[in-house]
Design an enzyme around this catalytic site. Sequence first.
Site, PDB file in Angstrom:
ATOM      1  N   ASP A 210      -1.183 117.966 -39.858  1.00 54.75           N
ATOM      2  CA  ASP A 210      -1.888 116.738 -38.634  1.00 54.75           C
ATOM      3  C   ASP A 210      -1.617 117.484 -37.727  1.00 54.75           C
ATOM      4  O   ASP A 210      -0.382 118.098 -37.567  1.00 54.75           O
ATOM      5  CB  ASP A 210      -1.345 115.579 -38.693  1.00 54.75           C
ATOM      6  CG  ASP A 210      -0.159 115.790 -39.120  1.00 54.75           C
ATOM      7  OD1 ASP A 210       0.768 114.956 -37.787  1.00 54.75           O
ATOM      8  OD2 ASP A 210       0.183 115.043 -40.006  1.00 54.75           O
ATOM      9  N   ASP A 212       0.660 115.725 -35.342  1.00 50.82           N
ATOM     10  CA  ASP A 212       1.181 114.337 -35.201  1.00 50.82           C
ATOM     11  C   ASP A 212       1.356 113.305 -34.319  1.00 50.82           C
ATOM     12  O   ASP A 212      -0.074 113.115 -34.809  1.00 50.82           O
ATOM     13  CB  ASP A 212       2.807 114.977 -34.484  1.00 50.82           C
ATOM     14  CG  ASP A 212       3.986 114.535 -33.957  1.00 50.82           C
ATOM     15  OD1 ASP A 212       4.645 113.905 -34.900  1.00 50.82           O
ATOM     16  OD2 ASP A 212       4.300 113.563 -32.855  1.00 50.82           O
TER      17      ASP A 212
END
Length: 294
Positions: A210, A212
């Site tokens: 991802d 973050d």
Amino acid sequence: MTGVKLAVIGGSGIYDIEGLEGASWQTVETPWGAPSDAILTGRLAGLDVCFLPRHGRGHPLPPTEVPYRANIAALKQLGVTHVLSVSAVGSFREEMAPGDFVVVDQFIDRTVNRAKTFFEAGLVAHVSVAHPVCADLAARAGAAARSAGVTVHDGGTYLAMEGPQFSTLAESRMYRESWGADVIGMTNMPEAKLAREAELHYASVAMVTDYDSWHPDHGEVDVNDIRRVLAANGAHARATVAALAADLAGAAPGACATGCATALDHALLTRPEARDPALVAKLSGIAGRVLGNG
């Protein structure tokens, strides 16, 4: 590479690997207690290997409660010489996209609630972690990941946070813009520091799941998204481990340029007459080479 024994610390998708011969689970006890789980041992591509589920099978342990000292001590007791950490991370860089692997070469340790050393009152030691990963093992891990068809980024700073919560938006921006971190995770510290104290060759392959919370187009971290990316990366991670094992099994012996195996040569500060005998005995499996009781 004569005498090499590889350990892989990671999740369940890593140790369910095709071609592992003579596989068996071993229960290990250490002076620092039990590791996260039993350790799967066997031979892969002609190399002795161990697999340690960092959070335990079924993921019962949160990052703070992983028994990092026991994990490293157990691997050392089993004769491990090289440790490959495989873990999920968030990315602070657009080019380090979900699905990519980052071969970490630096850390920022923001953990605060974990025991970070084997050495205590009665025997003081200070090891250098200026270069916290084994350069040779990291290069081999990167090459192994590329051979598995993964997009690999060589080098990156891993910010280790305490967790278990993910970053606030303000923290994510600070780590990215002011601190220069590249990825963020919750598990590689104090793991890397302890591996250095135990004179093990350590490298970290971070699997990006991802962005973050800093990325304006991706929003906050969602654990379901992380699971999906991890599942997709499982085959790549297993192929990376298999390729690394084959590489290490066929490698010519040679000294590590990072000095991992001799990290304790000049680290002990407490004079022999002032050392706690009980602690010296406790440390025999970690520092026996320099203490003379290994």
